[in-house]
Scaffold this active site. Structure first.
Site, PDB file in Angstrom:
ATOM      1  CB  CYS A 299      -0.961   0.160   1.166  1.00 37.12           C
ATOM      2  SG  CYS A 299      -0.232  -0.122   2.956  1.00 37.12           S
TER       3      CYS A 299
ATOM      4  CB  CYS B 273      -2.561  -1.613   9.110  1.00 37.45           C
ATOM      5  SG  CYS B 273      -3.550  -1.990   7.662  1.00 37.45           S
TER       6      CYS B 273
END
Ligand code: FES
Length: 124
Positions: free
Chosen positions: A33, A102
């Site tokens: 990402c 994450c």
């Protein structure tokens, strides 16, 4: 989707910004990402006296960065080595499964900061 604790740390991040005098600085990035976490620790007498972060990333990355800086305060270097992203997620009251990756940024940045501290570099 997010717990109240995650939303609190996202909307009111703790310890955001630079940390003058940091002697353990680590970075981690998520190649999928492009998000990046930079962690600053000031270790005094073998324990974390202060911690801060700068994160360019999603809400989950900011929340995990924020709670990581709270979790590591007061810990010894040995205790820091035992911190995992699973513990960070647990401290936040969980993350949606598709956002669990994450939290890996937090663990990776902590490892990077510890390597920096061990090298005696202190400048990341
Ligand atoms: Fe990149 Fe969350 S989507 S760290």
């Amino acid at each position: 989707m997010y717990s109240a604790h995650v939303m609190d740390h996202f909307q009111n991040p703790r310890n955001a910004g630079d940390l003058p005098g940091a002697n353990a600085v680590g970075s981690a990035g998520n190649p999928s990402c492009g998000d990046v976490l930079r962690l600053y620790l000031k270790i005094e007498n073998g324990r974390v006296a202060q911690a801060s972060f700068k994160t360019f990333g999603c809400g989950a990355a900011i929340a995990t960065s924020s709670i990581l800086t709270e979790m590591v305060k007061g810990k010894t270097v040995e205790e820091l080595r035992a911190v995992t992203n699973a513990q960070v997620v647990e401290a936040l009251g969980g993350l949606p499964p598709f956002k669990a990756h994450c939290s890996v940024l937090a663990e990776d940045a902590l490892r990077s900061a510890l390597a920096d501290y061990s090298s005696g570099n202190g400048a990341g």
